[in-house]
Design a protein around this motif. Structure first.
Motif, PDB file in Angstrom:
ATOM      1  N   ARG A 232      -8.436   6.396  10.159  1.00  0.00           N
ATOM      2  CA  ARG A 232      -9.762   5.796  10.321  1.00  0.00           C
ATOM      3  C   ARG A 232      -9.808   4.913  11.567  1.00  0.00           C
ATOM      4  O   ARG A 232     -10.794   4.925  12.310  1.00  0.00           O
ATOM      5  CB  ARG A 232     -10.106   4.972   9.082  1.00  0.00           C
ATOM      6  N   ALA A 233      -8.733   4.173  11.807  1.00  0.00           N
ATOM      7  CA  ALA A 233      -8.692   3.316  12.999  1.00  0.00           C
ATOM      8  C   ALA A 233      -8.707   4.139  14.277  1.00  0.00           C
ATOM      9  O   ALA A 233      -9.314   3.743  15.275  1.00  0.00           O
ATOM     10  CB  ALA A 233      -7.442   2.435  12.942  1.00  0.00           C
TER      11      ALA A 233
ATOM     12  N   ALA B 116      -0.988  -3.089   5.696  1.00  0.00           N
ATOM     13  CA  ALA B 116      -1.969  -2.503   6.610  1.00  0.00           C
ATOM     14  C   ALA B 116      -2.135  -3.332   7.877  1.00  0.00           C
ATOM     15  O   ALA B 116      -2.367  -2.784   8.961  1.00  0.00           O
ATOM     16  CB  ALA B 116      -3.321  -2.351   5.907  1.00  0.00           C
ATOM     17  N   ARG B 117      -2.015  -4.642   7.761  1.00  0.00           N
ATOM     18  CA  ARG B 117      -2.152  -5.491   8.952  1.00  0.00           C
ATOM     19  C   ARG B 117      -1.069  -5.188   9.970  1.00  0.00           C
ATOM     20  O   ARG B 117      -1.321  -5.133  11.182  1.00  0.00           O
ATOM     21  CB  ARG B 117      -2.106  -6.970   8.554  1.00  0.00           C
TER      22      ARG B 117
ATOM     23  N   LEU C 104       0.840  -1.198   0.000  1.00  0.00           N
ATOM     24  CA  LEU C 104       0.000   0.000   0.000  1.00  0.00           C
ATOM     25  C   LEU C 104       0.876   1.249   0.000  1.00  0.00           C
ATOM     26  O   LEU C 104       1.986   1.251   0.532  1.00  0.00           O
ATOM     27  CB  LEU C 104      -0.914   0.005   1.225  1.00  0.00           C
TER      28      LEU C 104
ATOM     29  N   GLN D 198      -4.482   6.952   5.694  1.00  0.00           N
ATOM     30  CA  GLN D 198      -5.944   6.949   5.773  1.00  0.00           C
ATOM     31  C   GLN D 198      -6.436   5.825   6.669  1.00  0.00           C
ATOM     32  O   GLN D 198      -7.371   6.001   7.461  1.00  0.00           O
ATOM     33  CB  GLN D 198      -6.546   6.824   4.379  1.00  0.00           C
ATOM     34  N   ILE D 199      -5.834   4.654   6.541  1.00  0.00           N
ATOM     35  CA  ILE D 199      -6.234   3.503   7.363  1.00  0.00           C
ATOM     36  C   ILE D 199      -5.944   3.778   8.835  1.00  0.00           C
ATOM     37  O   ILE D 199      -6.766   3.477   9.714  1.00  0.00           O
ATOM     38  CB  ILE D 199      -5.502   2.239   6.882  1.00  0.00           C
TER      39      ILE D 199
ATOM     40  N   ALA E 232      -2.383   5.724   1.490  1.00  0.00           N
ATOM     41  CA  ALA E 232      -3.385   4.712   1.833  1.00  0.00           C
ATOM     42  C   ALA E 232      -3.215   4.261   3.282  1.00  0.00           C
ATOM     43  O   ALA E 232      -4.197   4.121   4.021  1.00  0.00           O
ATOM     44  CB  ALA E 232      -3.269   3.521   0.886  1.00  0.00           C
ATOM     45  N   LEU E 233      -1.976   4.047   3.700  1.00  0.00           N
ATOM     46  CA  LEU E 233      -1.733   3.642   5.088  1.00  0.00           C
ATOM     47  C   LEU E 233      -2.132   4.739   6.071  1.00  0.00           C
ATOM     48  O   LEU E 233      -2.690   4.453   7.137  1.00  0.00           O
ATOM     49  CB  LEU E 233      -0.265   3.266   5.265  1.00  0.00           C
TER      50      LEU E 233
ATOM     51  N   GLY F 106     -12.519   0.426  15.597  1.00  0.00           N
ATOM     52  CA  GLY F 106     -11.156   0.900  15.736  1.00  0.00           C
ATOM     53  C   GLY F 106     -10.791   1.221  17.169  1.00  0.00           C
ATOM     54  O   GLY F 106     -11.234   0.560  18.115  1.00  0.00           O
TER      55      GLY F 106
ATOM     56  N   LEU G 238      -1.913  -1.765  11.624  1.00  0.00           N
ATOM     57  CA  LEU G 238      -3.011  -1.811  12.593  1.00  0.00           C
ATOM     58  C   LEU G 238      -2.626  -2.600  13.850  1.00  0.00           C
ATOM     59  O   LEU G 238      -2.965  -2.206  14.973  1.00  0.00           O
ATOM     60  CB  LEU G 238      -4.251  -2.422  11.939  1.00  0.00           C
TER      61      LEU G 238
END
Length: 275
Positions: free
Chosen positions: A28-29, A60-61, A17, A24-25, A21-22, A36, A64
């Protein structure tokens, strides 16, 4: 994966990613109270977010999981909020973990980049990929072995000391170990990268091996054979052999290959300006 199974499968290549993108993730979390970490009221500065993005390396995993771990292991401030700075993130995670599966693709990608940097005479690239391997926990023995191989394969007689130096670092790794042997590895990596290059020994061996496989056991010329018994001498073993120390012309006039191969040349060292 074996070829028959691969031909019947749909192969999907997952790309890392992007940073945006990261980000944003992660944002959002931090906001989402249900799925989240919004209920923890986390204030995360931009520097910490970028550090987490770098840590995740496009996954992303990883981002997070690391974010959740850091939040759950950081005490709230007097206002009840969790203030996540770059330092607090680093403390929670303790040590950055680089993506480097010793049995997977990235392992081979990075060692390939290291070897090619050495071969292409780029000490800066060599140092970077060396650092990547060491930080990710690669065995210094593995790195040293690869440099010993490269010293003969890609440098050869353009600088015969390369093999001596590479062998010395393999010994240093055994004698000193981590973390100090990192310095030895760096010194030898930059030495090998700075050496002139010539793969004539490697290429010659490949050609000679191909002839062995193609022609099989060609007979040894009689004048090169060992003659420890009278019978062998009577059969002509060793007859006509010219001792080069007494007959210097034998170096070029005497044949040393099976008759079928004639005067074939395997070893063709590069001229100095081509190295």
């Amino acid at each position: 994966m074996i070829s028959p199974l691969l031909s019947r499968s749909l192969v999907v290549v997952l790309q890392p990613l992007s940073e945006n993108a990261l980000l944003q993730i992660i944002e959002r979390a931090l906001r989402d109270p249900e799925l989240g970490l919004g209920r923890y009221h986390v204030e995360m500065d931009v520097e910490a977010m970028m550090s987490l993005v770098a840590f995740a390396n496009g996954d992303a995993r990883v981002a997070l999981n690391a974010l959740e771990f850091a939040v759950l292991h950081t005490a709230p401030g007097p206002d009840g909020d969790i203030h996540m700075s770059k330092g607090a993130l680093a403390t929670a995670l303790q040590k950055k973990s680089l993506r480097y599966d010793k049995g997977g693709e990235e392992h081979y990608n990075i060692i390939s980049a290291f070897i090619k940097s050495l071969r292409d005479s780029d000490p800066d690239g060599a140092l970077y990929w060396l650092a990547r391997m060491l930080e990710a926990g690669e065995s210094p023995r593995f790195i040293a072995r690869r440099m010993v191989i490269l010293a003969s394969e890609d440098i050869g007689n353009a600088d015969p000391m390369a093999l001596v130096v590479a062998t010395a670092v393999a010994q240093a790794v055994e004698l000193i170990g981590l973390p100090e042997c990192r310095l030895n590895l760096a010194q030898v990596a930059t030495y090998l990268a700075s050496c002139p290059k010539d793969n004539a020994s490697y290429a010659g061996l490949q050609e000679a091996t191909a002839d062995v496989e193609e022609h099989g056991n060609l007979p040894v010329p009689l004048h090169l054979r060992n003659a420890p018994t009278e019978l062998m001498k009577e059969l002509g073993y060793g007859k006509g052999y010219r001792y080069v120390h007494e007959d210097p012309a034998a170096r070029t006039e005497q044949t040393h290959l099976p008759e079928k191969l004639g005067k074939k040349k395997y070893y063709r060292p590069k001229k100095r300006e081509d190295r």
